[in-house]
Design a protein around this motif. Structure first.
Motif, PDB file in Angstrom:
ATOM      1  N   TYR A 433      -7.384  -3.905  -5.705  1.00 64.57           N
ATOM      2  CA  TYR A 433      -6.854  -3.267  -4.856  1.00 64.57           C
ATOM      3  C   TYR A 433      -5.350  -3.106  -5.665  1.00 64.57           C
ATOM      4  O   TYR A 433      -4.868  -3.963  -6.023  1.00 64.57           O
ATOM      5  CB  TYR A 433      -6.395  -3.824  -3.511  1.00 64.57           C
ATOM      6  N   LEU A 434      -4.692  -1.947  -5.577  1.00 65.72           N
ATOM      7  CA  LEU A 434      -3.331  -1.752  -6.033  1.00 65.72           C
ATOM      8  C   LEU A 434      -2.251  -1.585  -5.437  1.00 65.72           C
ATOM      9  O   LEU A 434      -1.196  -2.186  -5.458  1.00 65.72           O
ATOM     10  CB  LEU A 434      -3.248  -0.521  -6.914  1.00 65.72           C
ATOM     11  N   GLY A 435      -2.530  -1.158  -4.250  1.00 63.06           N
ATOM     12  CA  GLY A 435      -1.167  -1.061  -3.336  1.00 63.06           C
ATOM     13  C   GLY A 435      -1.461   0.215  -2.251  1.00 63.06           C
ATOM     14  O   GLY A 435      -2.452   0.758  -2.380  1.00 63.06           O
ATOM     15  N   GLN A 436      -0.435   0.332  -1.126  1.00 62.94           N
ATOM     16  CA  GLN A 436      -0.472   1.058  -0.142  1.00 62.94           C
ATOM     17  C   GLN A 436       0.480   2.243  -0.669  1.00 62.94           C
ATOM     18  O   GLN A 436       1.600   2.054  -1.141  1.00 62.94           O
ATOM     19  CB  GLN A 436       0.018   0.561   1.010  1.00 62.94           C
ATOM     20  N   GLN A 562       1.478   3.404   9.291  1.00 61.77           N
ATOM     21  CA  GLN A 562       1.544   1.753   9.406  1.00 61.77           C
ATOM     22  C   GLN A 562       1.720   1.107   8.150  1.00 61.77           C
ATOM     23  O   GLN A 562       0.734   1.261   7.118  1.00 61.77           O
ATOM     24  CB  GLN A 562       0.584   1.276  10.369  1.00 61.77           C
ATOM     25  N   THR A 563       2.771   0.421   7.914  1.00 62.64           N
ATOM     26  CA  THR A 563       2.882  -0.517   6.437  1.00 62.64           C
ATOM     27  C   THR A 563       1.826  -1.595   6.792  1.00 62.64           C
ATOM     28  O   THR A 563       1.769  -2.173   7.913  1.00 62.64           O
ATOM     29  CB  THR A 563       4.125  -1.028   6.597  1.00 62.64           C
ATOM     30  N   LEU A 564       1.268  -1.962   5.536  1.00 63.16           N
ATOM     31  CA  LEU A 564       0.007  -3.072   5.556  1.00 63.16           C
ATOM     32  C   LEU A 564       0.355  -4.017   4.629  1.00 63.16           C
ATOM     33  O   LEU A 564       0.921  -3.548   3.382  1.00 63.16           O
ATOM     34  CB  LEU A 564      -1.358  -2.352   5.344  1.00 63.16           C
ATOM     35  N   ALA A 565       0.630  -5.323   5.043  1.00 69.97           N
ATOM     36  CA  ALA A 565       0.629  -6.260   4.022  1.00 69.97           C
ATOM     37  C   ALA A 565      -0.516  -6.435   3.229  1.00 69.97           C
ATOM     38  O   ALA A 565      -1.656  -5.830   3.744  1.00 69.97           O
ATOM     39  CB  ALA A 565       0.782  -7.559   4.795  1.00 69.97           C
ATOM     40  N   ILE A 566      -0.434  -6.985   1.815  1.00 70.37           N
ATOM     41  CA  ILE A 566      -1.494  -6.881   0.967  1.00 70.37           C
ATOM     42  C   ILE A 566      -2.923  -7.708   1.634  1.00 70.37           C
ATOM     43  O   ILE A 566      -3.721  -7.186   1.538  1.00 70.37           O
ATOM     44  CB  ILE A 566      -1.326  -7.567  -0.256  1.00 70.37           C
ATOM     45  N   SER A 567      -2.596  -8.624   2.454  1.00 64.75           N
ATOM     46  CA  SER A 567      -3.714  -9.543   2.996  1.00 64.75           C
ATOM     47  C   SER A 567      -4.374  -8.540   3.956  1.00 64.75           C
ATOM     48  O   SER A 567      -5.852  -8.509   4.118  1.00 64.75           O
ATOM     49  CB  SER A 567      -3.465 -10.910   3.485  1.00 64.75           C
ATOM     50  N   GLU A 568      -3.629  -7.760   4.709  1.00 66.93           N
ATOM     51  CA  GLU A 568      -4.212  -6.892   5.708  1.00 66.93           C
ATOM     52  C   GLU A 568      -4.890  -5.864   5.303  1.00 66.93           C
ATOM     53  O   GLU A 568      -6.025  -5.504   5.574  1.00 66.93           O
ATOM     54  CB  GLU A 568      -3.092  -6.188   6.556  1.00 66.93           C
ATOM     55  N   ALA A 569      -4.279  -5.226   4.103  1.00 66.26           N
ATOM     56  CA  ALA A 569      -5.016  -4.139   3.268  1.00 66.26           C
ATOM     57  C   ALA A 569      -6.548  -4.724   2.812  1.00 66.26           C
ATOM     58  O   ALA A 569      -7.385  -4.110   3.085  1.00 66.26           O
ATOM     59  CB  ALA A 569      -4.298  -3.533   2.345  1.00 66.26           C
TER      60      ALA A 569
END
Ligand code: ADP
Ligand code: MG
Length: 608
Positions: A433-436, A562-569
């Motif tokens: 996972y790289l990011g949102q 919606q912004t997601l925290a890394i753990s959420e993503a």
């Protein structure tokens, strides 16, 4: 005055034939179908078709098949005369297209028909000419081995029929469609289709169905055809189907065959559409050429005069076999898109070859770290991912926990988690996972590309799956309760879907006519989402649970923006990867886009 009984008469043969023609010969394309089938039954190696004025002027079919003996020409245009069957046993063990002995006499009764045939290759041939059912002329002719049938001025003597014909362009298109459908049944035959004086289609003999389809369908469809190949006991299904990403808004590219006979069978059509369900948007249609083979005695083709419909002895068995065969091909593709396994062979064997040991994930992870640049760039994120995998926090969004049961407690920290980093679904899929981005898409790297995941669509898929697999959920009490005023039509509808709603986890009451009280809602919905969902289903037509799950998943899923925290993503991605279908959301929209090395090289113009 007493009413006199009317006397009963046997109809003159011409009238009998015209009545039969009513069933067999509906329009020019039905003429072409009968003639082509006769040529194929005669073992032709080459067939040429000529069509003029949409078939109303002329339909001519010439073949190099076995031919008709001179003294049998007259029999060929006589009703119930056939060389293809002799007994009832033959009728239920058909190996030929024709068997009714009706086509030529029917045709001859409603057109000007000329039949020329030669049974030897020495150029000596005979012909017979029939005008609206009357033999006009017969005698010697010149033709090398084979048969030529010319049908002119179709329906000249039946003006009522003429009125039902569409424009020559439309009728011509139907002719070409019939031609193409039949041309797929015998790849070894060279087919040619001439319109006026222009060769519209030339199909040389081949042994590859795909090659022939390339002559008929646009590149955008044929570039991504998936092979279907399955068998069960005495049935087999073979052919090619379109990848869901390549389907088009055209419903006329579904070619279905039963024992090589083209059919428009509702049961089979439904089986194919069913397999694509959830992968297509409305107005999108699958494209397919599928050949079902089964013992002839398992299927009755003598239920429709033009033989377009068939009757299966065991409908349910045929339905699930076809649906399953198509579904397997689609699922193989989806696995391939995710894991890059070759989808040509069976998913299991590919899995076994590519992932020989349970350590697959570990190997891939270590090949990552061998790549210096990757290591340098993504080190921090990878640490996060690893940490996350070892100590998963409580799921921040409904349905995102690793366990589908909300009751079962999850260990919150420490070494108690039995799974190792290499076993997490993300690592197993070889993804990092790289990011949102844009608060809507999750960006991932795999060993050979970039993956973009639509967070709303992925979450919808997860929730849908959970809804589908959960037993009756317990409602969450609402205090205060929700009150929804109802329109009389909504009131009726509420009665119809009351049972489904309680299965979904609603506790409802009607305080008085026109007022609904919502006392409890499914635990994964917020009260405002529950209200929106109820308003939607009360205005909708759907009564099946599957559609309701889809609607509910859509309401409850996190939205774009919606912004997601890394753990959420990471929670979302893992839950998504555990779903049986990772490619499409329940509405049929794609969840994931993949850019592989080739795509990137093309876009960066490193390669032509
Ligand atoms: P069916 O195909 O049901 O037998 P038709 O009226 O279509 O009935 O044809 C009658 C007969 O004429 C066939 O059984 C066959 O023997 C002969 N026949 C028709 N077309 C051809 C052809 N192209 N080549 C050889 N024989 C043909
Ligand atoms: Mg026939």
């Amino acid at each position: 005055m007493p009413v006199m009984p009317r006397s009963i008469r046997i109809l003159p043969p011409e009238l009998q034939n015209q009545i039969a023609a009513g069933e067999v010969v509906e329009r020019p394309s039905s003429v072409l179908k009968e003639l082509l089938e006769n040529s194929l039954d005669a073992d032709a190696g080459r067939i040429q078709v000529l069509v003029d004025r949409g078939g109303q002027g002329l339909i001519q079919v010439q073949d190099d098949g076995v031919g008709i003996l001179p003294h049998e020409l007259e029999l060929a245009v006589t009703r119930h005369a056939t060389s293809k069957i002799a007994s009832q046993e033959d009728l239920f063990n058909l190996r030929s297209f024709g068997f009714r002995g009706e086509a030529l006499p029917s045709l001859a009764s409603v057109s000007r028909l000329k039949l020329t045939s030669a049974t030897s290759g020495d150029g000596e041939a005979f012909f017979i000419a029939v005008d609206a059912g009357r033999i006009m002329d017969q005698g010697p002719a010149a033709l090398t081995r084979g048969t030529k049938v010319e049908v002119r001025d179709l329906f000249v003597n039946i003006p009522a029929r003429l009125k039902f014909l569409k424009t020559p362009t439309t009728e011509g298109k139907r002719c070409q469609d019939v031609f193409c459908r039949l041309a797929l049944t015998r790849l070894s035959v060279h087919f040619e289709y001439v319109v006026g004086s222009r060769t519209a289609l030339s199909m040389p003999a081949t042994n590859d169905l795909r090659q022939r389809l390339e002559l008929i369908w646009p590149d955008s469809v044929t570039e991504n055809l998936l092979p279907v190949l399955s068998s069960q006991d005495d049935m087999s299904l073979q052919g090619l189907i379109s990848a869901p990403h390549n389907v088009q808004g055209q419903a006329d590219r579904l070619f279905l065959y039963v024992n090589d006979r083209p059919v428009q069978d509702k049961l089979l059509l439904r089986a194919v559409r069913d397999a694509y369900q959830g992968r297509l948007l409305t107005k999108e249609y699958p494209q397919a050429a599928l050949f079902l083979s089964m013992p002839p005695e398992e299927v009755d083709v003598n239920v429709h005069p033009a033989k377009a419909e068939v009757r299966f002895r065991n409908q349910q068995r045929v339905f699930s076999f076809v649906r399953q065969g198509v579904l397997q091909a689609l699922e193989r593709l989806e696995k391939h898109r995710l894991f890059r396994t070759p989808f040509a062979d069976s998913a299991d064997s590919a899995q076994a070859r590519l992932f020989p040991s349970a350590d697959f994930g570990k190997n891939l992870a270590s090949s990552y770290s061998q790549d210096v640049r990757t290591k340098y760039k993504f080190a921090a994120l990878r640490e996060d991912q690893r940490e996350f995998e070892q100590t998963p926090p409580a799921p921040p969004y409904p349905g995102l926990g690793a366990s589908s049961s909300p009751q079962s407690a999850r260990p919150q920290a420490g070494p108690a988690v039995p799974s190792t980093a290499s076993e997490s679904p993300l690592t197993r899929a070889g993804m990092l996972y790289l990011g949102q981005t844009m608060d809507s898409y999750l960006v991932l790297a795999s060993s050979d590309g970039l993956i973009l995941v639509d967070q709303h669509a992925a979450h919808e898929r997860v929730l849908f799956q959970r809804l589908k697999s959960s037993v009756r959920p317990l409602p969450r009490d609402l205090l205060p309760t929700l009150e929804i005023p109802l329109h009389p039509t909504q009131q009726d509808r509420l009665q119809d879907i009351w049972a489904q709603l309680s299965k979904l986890g609603f506790r409802l009451a009607t305080l008085r006519p026109g007022l609904l009280e919502v006392q409890g809602i499914p635990e994964h919905l917020e009260p405002h989402q529950a209200r929106e969902f109820l308003m939607d289903v009360l205005d909708d037509q759907a009564e099946d649970l599957e559609t309701m799950w889809t609607m509910m998943a859509c309401k409850a899923a996190l939205k774009a923006g919606q912004t997601l925290a890394i753990s959420e993503a990471l929670h979302l991605l893992e839950a998504w990867l555990e779903c049986p279908d990772t490619s499409f959301c329940p509405h049929g929209r794609p969840i994931m886009l993949r850019l592989d090395r080739g795509d990137l090289e093309r876009m960066f113009k490193r390669r032509g």
